[in-house]
Design an enzyme around this catalytic site. Structure first.
Site, PDB file in Angstrom:
ATOM      1  N   GLY A   1      -7.847  -7.318  -0.317  1.00 34.39           N
ATOM      2  CA  GLY A   1      -7.797  -8.200   0.860  1.00 34.39           C
ATOM      3  C   GLY A   1      -7.004  -9.470   0.647  1.00 34.39           C
ATOM      4  O   GLY A   1      -5.920  -9.480   0.048  1.00 34.39           O
TER       5      GLY A   1
ATOM      6  N   GLY B   1     -13.042  -3.988   1.025  1.00 37.83           N
ATOM      7  CA  GLY B   1     -14.380  -3.500   1.375  1.00 37.83           C
ATOM      8  C   GLY B   1     -14.885  -2.501   0.350  1.00 37.83           C
ATOM      9  O   GLY B   1     -16.053  -2.535  -0.056  1.00 37.83           O
TER      10      GLY B   1
ATOM     11  N   ARG C   1       0.820  -1.219   0.000  1.00 37.19           N
ATOM     12  CA  ARG C   1       0.000   0.000   0.000  1.00 37.19           C
ATOM     13  C   ARG C   1       0.858   1.276   0.000  1.00 37.19           C
ATOM     14  O   ARG C   1       0.446   2.285  -0.562  1.00 37.19           O
ATOM     15  CB  ARG C   1      -0.945  -0.005   1.203  1.00 37.19           C
ATOM     16  CG  ARG C   1      -2.105  -0.958   0.975  1.00 37.19           C
ATOM     17  CD  ARG C   1      -3.019  -1.015   2.160  1.00 37.19           C
ATOM     18  NE  ARG C   1      -4.319  -1.525   1.781  1.00 37.19           N
ATOM     19  CZ  ARG C   1      -5.210  -1.994   2.637  1.00 37.19           C
ATOM     20  NH1 ARG C   1      -4.940  -2.018   3.924  1.00 37.19           N
ATOM     21  NH2 ARG C   1      -6.379  -2.421   2.215  1.00 37.19           N
TER      22      ARG C   1
ATOM     23  N   LYS D   1     -18.089 -15.400   4.922  1.00 38.89           N
ATOM     24  CA  LYS D   1     -19.486 -15.112   5.257  1.00 38.89           C
ATOM     25  C   LYS D   1     -20.384 -14.794   4.071  1.00 38.89           C
ATOM     26  O   LYS D   1     -20.044 -13.963   3.236  1.00 38.89           O
ATOM     27  CB  LYS D   1     -19.517 -13.889   6.186  1.00 38.89           C
ATOM     28  CG  LYS D   1     -18.891 -14.127   7.534  1.00 38.89           C
ATOM     29  CD  LYS D   1     -19.272 -12.973   8.436  1.00 38.89           C
ATOM     30  CE  LYS D   1     -18.203 -12.721   9.470  1.00 38.89           C
ATOM     31  NZ  LYS D   1     -17.998 -11.316   9.722  1.00 38.89           N
TER      32      LYS D   1
END
Ligand code: AMP
Length: 394
Positions: free
Chosen positions: A350, A373, A35, A200
């Site tokens: 991610g 996200g 990053r 999830k």
């Protein structure tokens, strides 16, 4: 199109840049500096314009006093200084005299990094709730604001939305690159194939609902797939199940059975660890005691054909428990397949970008996003507050 740093006159001005320096740090050492590296084009451009470059970033979460030292940004200042081959002035405060004096003393081309913006969360979550007074204070330190933190662009925080509300603004070159690549998914070349994994179902409901209308196929793996298999009446033993979303899975399968592609075999284990007995089971053969850990070889072969004919591919979430080497095969093999594809291939941030980077596939895809996200929210078709507030080009 939003204004970028190149549309603004930043010569000799104080430019506040919101970066995403939220990097993994262990024992004071940065484990993955991706990053920081991705932020360099914008910072170097600002330096080339003789701007006074003032950098903001969050790191981790700050809920209690203990979290302060754990989430100290100073290792980032050191690494950034090495990468820029230039001194980076680090201010161990998010406000106050030391910061104000340091900004006042900056020369054109100087770079200054402010301590973790989330230090301000210790008191009333000032950063994360976009506290107006904090945003105004930070804005008073500069002339122009640039948002280059794609990882938090789906959030409305003082250091992004707050700063943009108070200053002339634009996006940085990293955010511009992210938007160009994600923008290609709005009108994809077909076939358009989406790969979804991760733990999830609840995290992916919005994406599935939106993409089921846009994509030609959605390939589902990871922990979330067992709720889909159960919804089809398949016995998944002790695999991860999200009972609350079983009904959603039933409904979406009933509506879009031809688009959603589920595994045909699963690598199952006796226990949720790397060492217990495991084997490949056809999905009709999973026993009550077994746990699904990864997609199987027949699934990989079947998905290979779908992926090889795709013209656009986007992927979010690992297809198995990839932290355990034994259950990394599905994720690695699918990475290998898409890295040799000529399609527009996008990894949605991610875990999957980390896995690609580790296996040497990151450079072989069209785009590896810095925001998991944020990418998901983009794919859901949601408005991204950190982007929405940025001025448009005339
Ligand atoms: P997410 O944060 O939703 O992207 O999920 C990532 C996590 O999903 C990783 O930690 C994986 O270990 C986990 N995961 C992938 N496959 C499975 C599985 N079959 N059972 C349980 N967890 C899984």
């Amino acid at each position: 199109m939003k204004k970028t740093i190149k549309d603004l006159n930043i010569k000799n001005k104080k430019v506040l840049i919101r970066c995403d320096f939220n990097v993994p740090i262990k024992d004071g050492k940065i484990i993955d500096d991706n990053r920081i590296v991705e932020s360099l084009p914008t910072i170097n451009y600002a330096i080339s314009q003789n701007a006074k470059v003032i950098l903001f970033s969050h790191l981790g979460r700050v809920k209690e006093a203990n979290d302060l030292s754990k989430n100290d940004l100073s290792p980032v200042a050191i690494r950034l200084s090495e990468l820029l081959d230039k001194e980076v002035i680090f201010i161990n405060k998010t406000r106050g005299k030391a910061l104000e004096e340091a900004v006042k003393n900056m020369q054109s081309g100087d770079v200054l990094l402010v301590q973790n913006t989330r230090y301000e969360d210790l008191e009333d979550k000032k950063e994360s709730s976009n506290n107006e007074a904090l945003a105004k204070y930070w804005a008073s330190l500069g002339d122009v604001f640039i948002n280059d933190a794609f990882g938090t662009i789906h959030r409305a925080h003082a250091s992004n939305v707050g700063l943009a509300s108070n200053l002339e603004n634009g996006v940085g070159l990293l955010v511009e690159k992210e938007l160009l690549n994600l923008g290609k998914l709005d009108e994809p070349e077909r076939p358009y194939v989406v790969i979804l994994g991760g733990a999830k179902v609840s995290d992916k409901i919005g994406v599935i609902e939106n993409l089921v209308n846009k994509a030609d196929n959605i390939l589902i793996g990871g922990g979330m797939v067992f709720t889909f298999l159960k919804a089809q009446g398949i016995n998944v033993g002790k695999s991860l199940i999200d009972e609350d979303n079983l009904e959603f899975c039933k409904e979406i399968l009933a509506k879009s059975a031809s688009k959603i592609v589920l595994p045909v075999d699963i690598h199952v284990a006796e226990e949720f660890n790397d060492s217990s007995f495991s084997h490949i089971a056809d999905i009709s053969e999973i026993s009550n005691e077994e746990i699904g850990m990864d997609i199987g070889p027949d699934t990989i072969e079947k998905w290979k054909h779908i992926l090889q004919s795709a013209k656009t591919i986007v992927w979010n979430g690992p297809l198995g428990v990839y932290e355990m080497p034994k259950y990394r095969t599905g994720t690695s093999k699918i990475l290998e397949i898409i890295s040799s594809s000529n399609a527009h291939t996008v990894l949605g941030g991610g875990d999957i970008v980390a896995a690609a980077s580790e296996a040497g596939y990151k450079e072989k895809v069209s785009h590896a996003s810095t925001g998991g996200g944020a990418t998901l929210e983009y794919l859901e078709g949601k408005t991204l507050p950190g982007l929405d507030i940025i001025s448009k080009r005339d």
